[in-house]
Scaffold this motif. Sequence first.
Motif, mmCIF file in Angstrom:
data_model
loop_
_atom_site.group_PDB
_atom_site.id
_atom_site.type_symbol
_atom_site.label_atom_id
_atom_site.label_comp_id
_atom_site.label_asym_id
_atom_site.label_seq_id
_atom_site.Cartn_x
_atom_site.Cartn_y
_atom_site.Cartn_z
ATOM 1 N N LYS A 20 2.625 2.865 -3.222
ATOM 2 C CA LYS A 20 1.441 3.506 -4.213
ATOM 3 C C LYS A 20 1.962 4.980 -4.404
ATOM 4 O O LYS A 20 2.062 5.554 -3.334
ATOM 5 C CB LYS A 20 -0.109 3.187 -4.371
ATOM 6 C CG LYS A 20 -0.137 1.850 -4.247
ATOM 7 C CD LYS A 20 -1.630 1.589 -4.208
ATOM 8 C CE LYS A 20 -1.774 0.265 -4.640
ATOM 9 N NZ LYS A 20 -1.402 -0.298 -6.245
ATOM 10 N N LYS A 21 1.650 5.618 -5.385
ATOM 11 C CA LYS A 21 1.892 7.016 -5.667
ATOM 12 C C LYS A 21 0.959 7.732 -4.625
ATOM 13 O O LYS A 21 -0.474 7.539 -4.638
ATOM 14 C CB LYS A 21 1.618 7.545 -7.041
ATOM 15 C CG LYS A 21 2.853 7.123 -7.927
ATOM 16 C CD LYS A 21 2.741 7.762 -9.454
ATOM 17 C CE LYS A 21 3.968 7.385 -10.340
ATOM 18 N NZ LYS A 21 3.490 8.165 -11.336
ATOM 19 N N GLY A 22 1.481 8.822 -4.024
ATOM 20 C CA GLY A 22 0.562 9.785 -3.163
ATOM 21 C C GLY A 22 0.011 9.371 -1.815
ATOM 22 O O GLY A 22 -1.057 9.807 -1.297
ATOM 23 N N VAL A 23 0.527 8.065 -1.430
ATOM 24 C CA VAL A 23 -0.205 7.378 -0.159
ATOM 25 C C VAL A 23 0.667 7.746 0.958
ATOM 26 O O VAL A 23 1.629 7.872 0.983
ATOM 27 C CB VAL A 23 0.020 5.839 -0.695
ATOM 28 C CG1 VAL A 23 -0.694 5.255 0.660
ATOM 29 C CG2 VAL A 23 -0.756 5.466 -1.615
ATOM 30 N N TYR A 31 -7.899 1.609 -4.823
ATOM 31 C CA TYR A 31 -6.817 2.945 -4.876
ATOM 32 C C TYR A 31 -7.422 3.575 -6.317
ATOM 33 O O TYR A 31 -7.635 4.736 -6.050
ATOM 34 C CB TYR A 31 -5.451 2.328 -5.089
ATOM 35 C CG TYR A 31 -4.395 3.480 -5.402
ATOM 36 C CD1 TYR A 31 -3.829 4.337 -4.509
ATOM 37 C CD2 TYR A 31 -4.113 3.771 -6.716
ATOM 38 C CE1 TYR A 31 -2.858 5.076 -4.837
ATOM 39 C CE2 TYR A 31 -3.278 4.785 -7.113
ATOM 40 C CZ TYR A 31 -2.444 5.595 -6.258
ATOM 41 O OH TYR A 31 -1.424 6.344 -6.341
ATOM 42 N N LEU A 69 -0.450 13.407 -9.007
ATOM 43 C CA LEU A 69 -0.047 11.981 -8.782
ATOM 44 C C LEU A 69 0.689 11.409 -10.257
ATOM 45 O O LEU A 69 1.880 10.786 -9.986
ATOM 46 C CB LEU A 69 -1.390 10.987 -8.786
ATOM 47 C CG LEU A 69 -1.916 10.898 -7.361
ATOM 48 C CD1 LEU A 69 -3.059 9.993 -7.709
ATOM 49 C CD2 LEU A 69 -0.835 10.639 -6.414
ATOM 50 N N CYS A 87 0.840 -1.173 0.007
ATOM 51 C CA CYS A 87 -0.101 -0.152 -0.122
ATOM 52 C C CYS A 87 0.782 1.240 -0.015
ATOM 53 O O CYS A 87 0.479 2.033 -0.635
ATOM 54 C CB CYS A 87 -0.863 -0.020 1.188
ATOM 55 S SG CYS A 87 -2.099 -1.374 1.274
ATOM 56 N N ARG A 135 -5.288 14.592 -9.506
ATOM 57 C CA ARG A 135 -4.881 13.602 -10.225
ATOM 58 C C ARG A 135 -3.445 13.688 -11.090
ATOM 59 O O ARG A 135 -2.698 12.881 -11.123
ATOM 60 C CB ARG A 135 -6.083 12.918 -11.197
ATOM 61 C CG ARG A 135 -7.115 12.276 -10.696
ATOM 62 C CD ARG A 135 -8.124 11.570 -11.487
ATOM 63 N NE ARG A 135 -8.673 12.519 -12.343
ATOM 64 C CZ ARG A 135 -9.596 13.145 -12.632
ATOM 65 N NH1 ARG A 135 -10.688 13.063 -11.692
ATOM 66 N NH2 ARG A 135 -10.083 13.496 -13.708
ATOM 67 N N LYS A 177 -4.267 6.146 2.735
ATOM 68 C CA LYS A 177 -5.118 7.377 1.934
ATOM 69 C C LYS A 177 -4.156 7.811 0.753
ATOM 70 O O LYS A 177 -2.950 7.676 0.837
ATOM 71 C CB LYS A 177 -5.121 8.466 2.914
ATOM 72 C CG LYS A 177 -6.055 8.237 4.140
ATOM 73 C CD LYS A 177 -6.292 9.701 4.801
ATOM 74 C CE LYS A 177 -7.272 9.298 5.975
ATOM 75 N NZ LYS A 177 -7.494 10.513 6.688
ATOM 76 N N VAL A 178 -4.791 7.824 -0.428
ATOM 77 C CA VAL A 178 -4.125 8.616 -1.406
ATOM 78 C C VAL A 178 -4.496 10.153 -1.757
ATOM 79 O O VAL A 178 -5.979 10.408 -1.759
ATOM 80 C CB VAL A 178 -4.396 7.744 -2.841
ATOM 81 C CG1 VAL A 178 -5.822 7.726 -2.911
ATOM 82 C CG2 VAL A 178 -3.579 8.348 -3.982
ATOM 83 N N VAL A 183 -8.662 7.492 -6.812
ATOM 84 C CA VAL A 183 -7.926 8.407 -7.420
ATOM 85 C C VAL A 183 -8.871 8.837 -8.687
ATOM 86 O O VAL A 183 -8.848 10.242 -8.870
ATOM 87 C CB VAL A 183 -6.842 7.725 -8.211
ATOM 88 C CG1 VAL A 183 -6.340 8.487 -9.284
ATOM 89 C CG2 VAL A 183 -5.718 7.405 -7.294
#
Length: 119
Positions: free
Chosen positions: A13-16, A101, A116, A10, A113, A32-33, A105
């Motif tokens: 992942k991008k932006g998490v 996710y 990201l 988890c 977006r 959270k993203v 997004v």
Amino acid sequence: MNIEEYREYCINKKGVTESFPFGKLPDVLVFKVLGKMFTATDISSFKAISVKCNPDDVDILRETYAAVQPPSYMSKKHWNKIIIDHSIPDILIKQWIDDSYDLVVKKLPVRERNKLKES
């Protein structure tokens, strides 16, 4: 899947980000993203994870897999609880985390977006 594998999957992942936002549930780890939750688990037991789902798929998944159940605290229309009992392959659990996710997004504003994509 164990708690370490879940967390690593988890958090990469991008932006998490990860946090423990619920004062009355201090052991609930939330991912959270860009500030929007996409999965959570109780780290003291790691008996289950919650993931956001397409409302059209929620009931189908519950009917297909005994380990997929309505969540205790989230919207039963948009979330599923996945019991970690090794009856569901890790690859499928990871796909459901990915789907969760992606659903979050898609609901983010275009500007978020784009952030990201650039990161």
